[in-house]
Design an enzyme around this catalytic site. Structure first.
Site, PDB file in Angstrom:
ATOM      1  N   GLY A 127       2.206 -16.880  34.195  1.00 21.32           N
ATOM      2  CA  GLY A 127       2.125 -17.744  33.184  1.00 21.32           C
ATOM      3  C   GLY A 127       3.051 -18.793  32.691  1.00 21.32           C
ATOM      4  O   GLY A 127       3.475 -19.328  33.618  1.00 21.32           O
ATOM      5  N   LYS A 148      -1.230 -11.420  42.628  1.00 25.14           N
ATOM      6  CA  LYS A 148       0.011 -11.947  42.149  1.00 25.14           C
ATOM      7  C   LYS A 148       1.368 -11.525  42.894  1.00 25.14           C
ATOM      8  O   LYS A 148       2.207 -12.328  43.328  1.00 25.14           O
ATOM      9  CB  LYS A 148       0.286 -11.670  40.702  1.00 25.14           C
ATOM     10  CG  LYS A 148      -0.547 -12.777  39.815  1.00 25.14           C
ATOM     11  CD  LYS A 148      -0.516 -12.106  38.256  1.00 25.14           C
ATOM     12  CE  LYS A 148      -1.356 -12.988  37.397  1.00 25.14           C
ATOM     13  NZ  LYS A 148      -1.457 -12.321  36.066  1.00 25.14           N
TER      14      LYS A 148
HETATM   15  N1  HSE Z   1      -6.034 -11.801  33.344  1.00 21.47           N
HETATM   16  C1  HSE Z   1      -4.428 -12.317  33.392  1.00 21.47           C
HETATM   17  C2  HSE Z   1      -3.638 -11.468  32.729  1.00 21.47           C
HETATM   18  C3  HSE Z   1      -4.389 -13.792  33.290  1.00 21.47           C
HETATM   19  O1  HSE Z   1      -4.090 -10.606  31.855  1.00 21.47           O
HETATM   20  O2  HSE Z   1      -2.461 -11.441  32.903  1.00 21.47           O
HETATM   21  C4  HSE Z   1      -3.096 -14.553  33.337  1.00 21.47           C
HETATM   22  O3  HSE Z   1      -3.040 -14.360  34.790  1.00 21.47           O
END
Ligand code: HSE
Length: 385
Positions: A117, A188
Protein backbone atom coordinates in the site's frame (compact mmCIF):
# COMPACT_ATOMS: atom_id res chain seq x y z
CA UNK A 1 -1.40 13.83 -17.75
CA UNK A 2 -4.84 12.70 -18.88
CA UNK A 3 -6.07 9.46 -17.44
CA UNK A 4 -8.74 6.84 -18.00
CA UNK A 5 -9.76 5.35 -14.68
CA UNK A 6 -10.94 1.73 -14.65
CA UNK A 7 -13.18 1.12 -11.63
CA UNK A 8 -14.69 3.43 -9.06
CA UNK A 9 -14.66 1.11 -6.05
CA UNK A 10 -12.81 1.80 -2.79
CA UNK A 11 -9.42 2.64 -4.31
CA UNK A 12 -10.84 4.09 -7.54
CA UNK A 13 -12.98 6.60 -5.67
CA UNK A 14 -9.97 7.37 -3.45
CA UNK A 15 -7.72 8.25 -6.38
CA UNK A 16 -10.52 10.19 -8.07
CA UNK A 17 -10.95 12.32 -4.94
CA UNK A 18 -7.16 12.84 -4.60
CA UNK A 19 -6.86 13.93 -8.23
CA UNK A 20 -9.65 16.50 -7.89
CA UNK A 21 -7.15 18.50 -5.79
CA UNK A 22 -4.47 18.39 -8.52
CA UNK A 23 -4.29 20.48 -11.63
CA UNK A 24 -1.63 18.48 -13.49
CA UNK A 25 -3.48 15.13 -13.66
CA UNK A 26 -7.02 15.01 -15.04
CA UNK A 27 -9.44 12.11 -15.07
CA UNK A 28 -11.12 12.25 -18.48
CA UNK A 29 -13.11 8.99 -18.47
CA UNK A 30 -14.15 6.44 -15.86
CA UNK A 31 -15.01 2.89 -16.87
CA UNK A 32 -17.84 1.87 -14.56
CA UNK A 33 -20.96 -0.26 -14.82
CA UNK A 34 -22.77 1.75 -12.13
CA UNK A 35 -23.55 5.45 -12.47
CA UNK A 36 -22.55 7.85 -9.71
CA UNK A 37 -24.49 11.13 -9.27
CA UNK A 38 -22.46 14.05 -10.61
CA UNK A 39 -20.00 11.82 -12.51
CA UNK A 40 -22.27 10.66 -15.34
CA UNK A 41 -20.46 12.91 -17.82
CA UNK A 42 -17.20 10.99 -17.17
CA UNK A 43 -18.58 7.48 -16.83
CA UNK A 44 -18.78 4.94 -19.62
CA UNK A 45 -19.39 1.20 -19.89
CA UNK A 46 -17.40 1.01 -23.13
CA UNK A 47 -13.64 0.54 -22.67
CA UNK A 48 -13.05 1.50 -26.31
CA UNK A 49 -13.88 5.10 -25.41
CA UNK A 50 -10.74 5.10 -23.26
CA UNK A 51 -8.60 2.90 -25.49
CA UNK A 52 -9.30 4.89 -28.66
CA UNK A 53 -8.96 8.33 -27.08
CA UNK A 54 -5.55 9.68 -28.13
CA UNK A 55 -5.68 12.33 -25.42
CA UNK A 56 -5.68 9.68 -22.65
CA UNK A 57 -2.03 8.79 -22.10
CA UNK A 58 -2.38 6.72 -18.92
CA UNK A 59 -4.81 4.06 -17.75
CA UNK A 60 -5.30 3.51 -14.01
CA UNK A 61 -6.51 -0.07 -13.55
CA UNK A 62 -8.38 -0.45 -10.27
CA UNK A 63 -10.97 -3.05 -11.18
CA UNK A 64 -8.89 -5.79 -9.57
CA UNK A 65 -9.20 -9.53 -10.20
CA UNK A 66 -7.91 -11.45 -13.21
CA UNK A 67 -10.34 -10.61 -16.02
CA UNK A 68 -11.12 -8.26 -17.64
CA UNK A 69 -8.20 -6.50 -15.86
CA UNK A 70 -5.61 -8.55 -17.77
CA UNK A 71 -7.17 -8.01 -21.20
CA UNK A 72 -7.70 -4.28 -20.56
CA UNK A 73 -4.07 -3.88 -19.41
CA UNK A 74 -2.64 -5.61 -22.49
CA UNK A 75 -4.89 -3.55 -24.75
CA UNK A 76 -3.84 -0.29 -23.05
CA UNK A 77 -0.11 -1.11 -23.33
CA UNK A 78 -0.55 -2.11 -26.99
CA UNK A 79 -2.29 1.21 -27.57
CA UNK A 80 0.85 2.95 -26.25
CA UNK A 81 -0.63 4.04 -22.92
CA UNK A 82 1.07 3.83 -19.53
CA UNK A 83 -0.74 1.69 -16.98
CA UNK A 84 -0.73 2.25 -13.21
CA UNK A 85 -2.27 -0.48 -11.10
CA UNK A 86 -2.68 -1.93 -7.61
CA UNK A 87 -3.72 -5.33 -8.99
CA UNK A 88 -1.40 -7.86 -7.35
CA UNK A 89 -3.44 -10.92 -8.36
CA UNK A 90 -3.43 -10.20 -12.08
CA UNK A 91 0.09 -8.75 -12.24
CA UNK A 92 1.72 -11.57 -10.26
CA UNK A 93 0.35 -14.10 -12.76
CA UNK A 94 1.34 -12.11 -15.87
CA UNK A 95 4.55 -10.32 -14.87
CA UNK A 96 6.68 -11.44 -17.80
CA UNK A 97 4.05 -10.69 -20.44
CA UNK A 98 3.25 -7.24 -19.03
CA UNK A 99 6.81 -6.05 -18.37
CA UNK A 100 8.04 -7.30 -21.74
CA UNK A 101 5.16 -5.65 -23.60
CA UNK A 102 5.58 -2.35 -21.69
CA UNK A 103 9.26 -2.30 -22.65
CA UNK A 104 8.52 -3.12 -26.29
CA UNK A 105 5.95 -0.34 -26.44
CA UNK A 106 8.18 2.18 -24.63
CA UNK A 107 5.55 2.82 -21.95
CA UNK A 108 5.48 2.22 -18.21
CA UNK A 109 3.57 -0.31 -16.14
CA UNK A 110 3.69 0.99 -12.55
CA UNK A 111 2.75 -1.46 -9.83
CA UNK A 112 4.21 0.30 -6.76
CA UNK A 113 0.77 0.14 -5.09
CA UNK A 114 0.48 -3.64 -5.43
CA UNK A 115 2.64 -4.53 -2.39
CA UNK A 116 2.57 -2.68 0.93
CA UNK A 117 0.00 0.00 0.00
CA UNK A 118 1.41 3.35 1.08
CA UNK A 119 4.79 1.93 2.13
CA UNK A 120 7.53 2.78 -0.41
CA UNK A 121 8.69 -0.83 -0.38
CA UNK A 122 8.81 -1.94 -4.02
CA UNK A 123 10.28 1.40 -5.02
CA UNK A 124 13.14 0.92 -2.56
CA UNK A 125 13.62 -2.73 -3.52
CA UNK A 126 14.11 -1.55 -7.10
CA UNK A 127 16.70 0.98 -5.98
CA UNK A 128 18.45 -1.27 -3.48
CA UNK A 129 18.92 -4.17 -5.83
CA UNK A 130 20.94 -1.99 -8.18
CA UNK A 131 23.72 -1.62 -5.59
CA UNK A 132 23.44 -4.78 -3.49
CA UNK A 133 22.55 -8.44 -3.77
CA UNK A 134 19.19 -8.86 -2.06
CA UNK A 135 18.88 -12.20 -0.27
CA UNK A 136 15.72 -12.12 1.83
CA UNK A 137 12.27 -10.60 2.31
CA UNK A 138 9.95 -11.19 5.23
CA UNK A 139 6.94 -9.44 6.60
CA UNK A 140 3.27 -8.78 7.10
CA UNK A 141 1.84 -7.84 3.71
CA UNK A 142 -1.89 -8.33 4.24
CA UNK A 143 -3.79 -5.77 6.29
CA UNK A 144 -7.03 -7.73 6.58
CA UNK A 145 -5.45 -10.80 8.19
CA UNK A 146 -3.27 -8.65 10.43
CA UNK A 147 -6.37 -6.88 11.69
CA UNK A 148 -8.10 -10.22 12.31
CA UNK A 149 -5.11 -11.77 14.12
CA UNK A 150 -4.41 -8.63 16.13
CA UNK A 151 -7.96 -8.12 17.34
CA UNK A 152 -8.52 -11.84 18.04
CA UNK A 153 -5.37 -11.94 20.18
CA UNK A 154 -5.71 -8.61 21.98
CA UNK A 155 -9.49 -8.31 22.39
CA UNK A 156 -10.58 -11.95 22.17
CA UNK A 157 -13.12 -11.15 19.43
CA UNK A 158 -14.26 -13.78 16.93
CA UNK A 159 -12.85 -14.33 13.44
CA UNK A 160 -16.05 -13.57 11.46
CA UNK A 161 -16.79 -10.44 13.45
CA UNK A 162 -13.36 -8.89 12.72
CA UNK A 163 -13.43 -9.96 9.07
CA UNK A 164 -16.75 -8.09 8.68
CA UNK A 165 -15.05 -5.01 10.13
CA UNK A 166 -12.16 -5.33 7.64
CA UNK A 167 -14.70 -5.54 4.81
CA UNK A 168 -16.50 -2.46 6.10
CA UNK A 169 -13.23 -0.51 6.29
CA UNK A 170 -12.43 -1.42 2.66
CA UNK A 171 -9.32 -3.48 3.50
CA UNK A 172 -10.58 -6.90 2.42
CA UNK A 173 -10.57 -8.18 -1.16
CA UNK A 174 -13.87 -8.50 -3.05
CA UNK A 175 -13.63 -12.19 -2.21
CA UNK A 176 -12.09 -12.14 1.29
CA UNK A 177 -10.94 -15.74 1.01
CA UNK A 178 -8.04 -14.24 -0.99
CA UNK A 179 -6.97 -12.54 2.26
CA UNK A 180 -7.92 -15.27 4.73
CA UNK A 181 -6.35 -18.13 2.73
CA UNK A 182 -3.10 -16.25 2.13
CA UNK A 183 -3.54 -15.84 -1.65
CA UNK A 184 -3.15 -12.06 -1.53
CA UNK A 185 0.10 -12.43 0.45
CA UNK A 186 1.25 -15.15 -1.97
CA UNK A 187 0.82 -12.80 -4.95
CA UNK A 188 2.64 -10.00 -3.10
CA UNK A 189 5.66 -12.11 -2.13
CA UNK A 190 5.86 -13.38 -5.73
CA UNK A 191 6.01 -9.78 -7.00
CA UNK A 192 8.46 -8.55 -4.34
CA UNK A 193 10.75 -11.58 -4.81
CA UNK A 194 10.75 -11.07 -8.58
CA UNK A 195 11.84 -7.46 -8.11
CA UNK A 196 14.45 -8.38 -5.50
CA UNK A 197 16.07 -11.40 -7.16
CA UNK A 198 15.46 -10.47 -10.83
CA UNK A 199 13.98 -13.88 -11.61
CA UNK A 200 10.25 -14.32 -12.03
CA UNK A 201 8.77 -16.07 -9.00
CA UNK A 202 5.43 -17.70 -9.83
CA UNK A 203 2.66 -17.38 -7.21
CA UNK A 204 1.88 -21.07 -7.69
CA UNK A 205 5.41 -21.99 -6.56
CA UNK A 206 4.89 -20.27 -3.17
CA UNK A 207 3.84 -22.66 -0.37
CA UNK A 208 0.85 -20.89 1.15
CA UNK A 209 -1.20 -21.37 4.28
CA UNK A 210 -3.78 -18.88 5.57
CA UNK A 211 -5.44 -18.21 8.91
CA UNK A 212 -8.95 -19.55 8.23
CA UNK A 213 -8.75 -22.27 10.88
CA UNK A 214 -7.22 -20.39 13.83
CA UNK A 215 -9.33 -20.67 17.00
CA UNK A 216 -9.43 -19.36 20.56
CA UNK A 217 -7.75 -22.54 21.90
CA UNK A 218 -4.73 -21.93 19.63
CA UNK A 219 -4.40 -18.40 20.96
CA UNK A 220 -4.29 -19.65 24.56
CA UNK A 221 -1.40 -21.94 23.60
CA UNK A 222 0.46 -19.10 21.84
CA UNK A 223 0.18 -16.92 24.93
CA UNK A 224 1.50 -19.73 27.14
CA UNK A 225 4.52 -19.93 24.81
CA UNK A 226 5.09 -16.14 25.00
CA UNK A 227 4.27 -15.86 21.28
CA UNK A 228 2.03 -13.83 19.00
CA UNK A 229 0.68 -15.11 15.67
CA UNK A 230 1.15 -13.09 12.49
CA UNK A 231 0.69 -14.08 8.83
CA UNK A 232 4.17 -13.72 7.34
CA UNK A 233 5.20 -13.78 3.69
CA UNK A 234 8.81 -14.78 3.21
CA UNK A 235 11.41 -15.48 0.59
CA UNK A 236 15.10 -16.27 0.62
CA UNK A 237 17.65 -16.34 -2.17
CA UNK A 238 19.70 -19.48 -1.52
CA UNK A 239 23.43 -19.81 -2.11
CA UNK A 240 22.78 -22.10 -5.09
CA UNK A 241 20.58 -19.47 -6.79
CA UNK A 242 17.30 -21.20 -5.99
CA UNK A 243 14.59 -19.36 -4.04
CA UNK A 244 12.49 -20.40 -1.04
CA UNK A 245 9.12 -18.61 -0.96
CA UNK A 246 6.35 -19.27 1.52
CA UNK A 247 3.40 -17.70 3.34
CA UNK A 248 2.26 -19.08 6.67
CA UNK A 249 0.92 -18.06 10.07
CA UNK A 250 4.02 -17.66 12.21
CA UNK A 251 4.55 -17.51 15.96
CA UNK A 252 6.86 -14.61 16.73
CA UNK A 253 8.15 -13.42 20.10
CA UNK A 254 5.72 -11.11 21.92
CA UNK A 255 8.39 -8.36 21.88
CA UNK A 256 9.28 -8.71 18.17
CA UNK A 257 8.82 -6.05 15.47
CA UNK A 258 5.97 -8.01 13.89
CA UNK A 259 4.08 -8.43 17.17
CA UNK A 260 4.07 -4.64 17.52
CA UNK A 261 2.38 -4.20 14.13
CA UNK A 262 -1.28 -3.67 14.86
CA UNK A 263 -4.58 -3.38 12.98
CA UNK A 264 -4.34 -3.11 9.16
CA UNK A 265 -0.66 -2.12 9.18
CA UNK A 266 2.07 -3.91 7.26
CA UNK A 267 5.76 -4.34 7.94
CA UNK A 268 8.30 -5.70 5.48
CA UNK A 269 12.01 -6.33 5.95
CA UNK A 270 14.53 -6.77 3.19
CA UNK A 271 18.02 -8.18 3.63
CA UNK A 272 20.94 -7.17 1.44
CA UNK A 273 24.46 -8.53 1.60
CA UNK A 274 25.95 -5.03 2.11
CA UNK A 275 23.30 -3.01 3.93
CA UNK A 276 21.98 -5.74 6.23
CA UNK A 277 18.33 -5.67 7.25
CA UNK A 278 15.98 -2.75 6.63
CA UNK A 279 12.40 -2.66 7.81
CA UNK A 280 9.53 -0.64 6.33
CA UNK A 281 6.26 -0.09 8.11
CA UNK A 282 2.94 1.65 7.49
CA UNK A 283 -0.58 1.27 6.21
CA UNK A 284 -0.74 -1.47 3.60
CA UNK A 285 -4.46 -1.52 2.86
CA UNK A 286 -7.41 0.82 2.60
CA UNK A 287 -8.72 3.63 0.43
CA UNK A 288 -6.41 6.57 1.09
CA UNK A 289 -3.08 4.72 1.66
CA UNK A 290 -3.51 2.74 -1.57
CA UNK A 291 -4.77 5.74 -3.54
CA UNK A 292 -1.67 7.59 -2.30
CA UNK A 293 0.57 4.82 -3.70
CA UNK A 294 -1.28 4.91 -7.03
CA UNK A 295 -0.79 8.67 -7.18
CA UNK A 296 2.94 8.22 -6.54
CA UNK A 297 3.09 5.95 -9.60
CA UNK A 298 1.29 8.59 -11.67
CA UNK A 299 3.58 11.37 -10.41
CA UNK A 300 6.70 9.34 -11.18
CA UNK A 301 5.56 8.95 -14.78
CA UNK A 302 4.62 12.62 -14.98
CA UNK A 303 7.96 13.74 -13.56
CA UNK A 304 10.01 11.29 -15.63
CA UNK A 305 11.15 9.08 -12.74
CA UNK A 306 12.15 5.77 -14.35
CA UNK A 307 10.39 2.58 -13.31
CA UNK A 308 13.80 0.96 -12.72
CA UNK A 309 12.47 -2.24 -14.25
CA UNK A 310 15.30 -2.32 -16.80
CA UNK A 311 16.73 -4.85 -17.17
CA UNK A 312 13.55 -6.82 -16.68
CA UNK A 313 13.97 -10.22 -14.97
CA UNK A 314 15.88 -12.85 -16.87
CA UNK A 315 14.04 -16.14 -16.65
CA UNK A 316 12.18 -17.92 -13.90
CA UNK A 317 13.41 -18.70 -10.39
CA UNK A 318 13.81 -22.27 -9.34
CA UNK A 319 11.75 -22.41 -6.13
CA UNK A 320 12.78 -25.07 -3.63
CA UNK A 321 11.11 -25.00 -0.22
CA UNK A 322 13.11 -27.94 1.10
CA UNK A 323 15.97 -25.71 2.20
CA UNK A 324 14.36 -23.56 4.91
CA UNK A 325 13.33 -25.44 8.05
CA UNK A 326 11.94 -24.62 11.50
CA UNK A 327 9.67 -26.02 14.18
CA UNK A 328 5.89 -25.82 13.82
CA UNK A 329 2.86 -25.46 16.04
CA UNK A 330 0.34 -28.05 14.83
CA UNK A 331 -3.22 -28.53 16.10
CA UNK A 332 -5.00 -31.53 14.70
CA UNK A 333 -7.46 -34.30 15.51
CA UNK A 334 -5.29 -36.67 13.48
CA UNK A 335 -2.09 -38.38 14.53
CA UNK A 336 0.61 -35.80 13.62
CA UNK A 337 2.68 -38.39 11.78
CA UNK A 338 5.96 -36.51 12.30
CA UNK A 339 8.36 -36.41 15.28
CA UNK A 340 7.09 -33.97 17.91
CA UNK A 341 9.15 -32.15 20.48
CA UNK A 342 6.24 -31.49 22.81
CA UNK A 343 2.55 -32.26 23.13
CA UNK A 344 0.92 -29.08 24.44
CA UNK A 345 -2.37 -30.74 25.29
CA UNK A 346 -5.98 -30.74 24.16
CA UNK A 347 -7.21 -27.87 21.99
CA UNK A 348 -10.86 -27.66 20.98
CA UNK A 349 -13.04 -30.52 19.89
CA UNK A 350 -11.02 -33.80 20.07
CA UNK A 351 -7.88 -32.06 18.78
CA UNK A 352 -4.44 -31.78 20.37
CA UNK A 353 -1.73 -29.18 19.90
CA UNK A 354 1.90 -30.13 19.31
CA UNK A 355 5.27 -28.52 18.71
CA UNK A 356 7.00 -30.48 15.96
CA UNK A 357 10.70 -31.01 15.62
CA UNK A 358 12.36 -28.81 13.01
CA UNK A 359 11.13 -29.70 9.52
CA UNK A 360 11.23 -28.16 6.05
CA UNK A 361 8.55 -25.77 4.84
CA UNK A 362 7.77 -28.14 1.98
CA UNK A 363 7.32 -31.11 4.29
CA UNK A 364 4.98 -29.22 6.63
CA UNK A 365 2.77 -27.90 3.83
CA UNK A 366 2.61 -31.40 2.30
CA UNK A 367 1.84 -32.93 5.70
CA UNK A 368 -1.02 -30.46 6.28
CA UNK A 369 -2.54 -31.32 2.88
CA UNK A 370 -2.43 -35.03 3.72
CA UNK A 371 -3.82 -34.64 7.27
CA UNK A 372 -6.65 -32.39 6.04
CA UNK A 373 -8.23 -35.35 4.29
CA UNK A 374 -9.33 -36.54 7.74
CA UNK A 375 -9.13 -33.20 9.61
CA UNK A 376 -10.12 -30.22 7.43
CA UNK A 377 -10.05 -27.87 10.45
CA UNK A 378 -6.33 -28.44 11.14
CA UNK A 379 -4.24 -25.37 11.91
CA UNK A 380 -0.50 -24.92 11.82
CA UNK A 381 1.94 -22.06 12.26
CA UNK A 382 5.69 -21.80 11.78
CA UNK A 383 7.70 -20.96 14.88
CA UNK A 384 10.37 -18.30 14.64
CA UNK A 385 12.96 -18.92 17.36
N1 HSE B 1 -6.85 -6.99 0.88
C1 HSE B 1 -5.56 -6.40 0.91
C2 HSE B 1 -5.08 -6.35 2.34
C3 HSE B 1 -5.62 -5.01 0.33
O1 HSE B 1 -5.91 -6.56 3.25
O2 HSE B 1 -3.90 -6.14 2.57
C4 HSE B 1 -4.29 -4.35 0.11
O3 HSE B 1 -3.52 -5.03 -0.83
Amino acid sequence: MIIGLLGLGTIGSGIYEHLLKRDDIRVKRILELLRHPGLEHLETSDYNEILNDPEIDTVVELIGGMEPAHTFTIQALKAGKNVVSANKLMFSHHMEEILTLAREMGVQYRYDASVGGSIPFLHNLMRHRSADRLVGISGIVNGTTNLILDVMQTEGRGFGDVLAEAQKQGYAEANPSADVDGIDAECKIAIASTVAYQRYVRPEDVDTEGIRNINAGDIIHFKQQGKVCRLLANSVLNGNGSVCAWVEPTLVAADSTEAAVHMNNNTISVTGEYFGVQTFQGQGAGKDPTAFAVELGLRDILEGVPARMNPIPSGYASVDNRIVRHRYYLRTKAHPGVPVEEKLGPCGDKASAYITESMTVRDMHDLAKALRESDPGLFFAGIRD
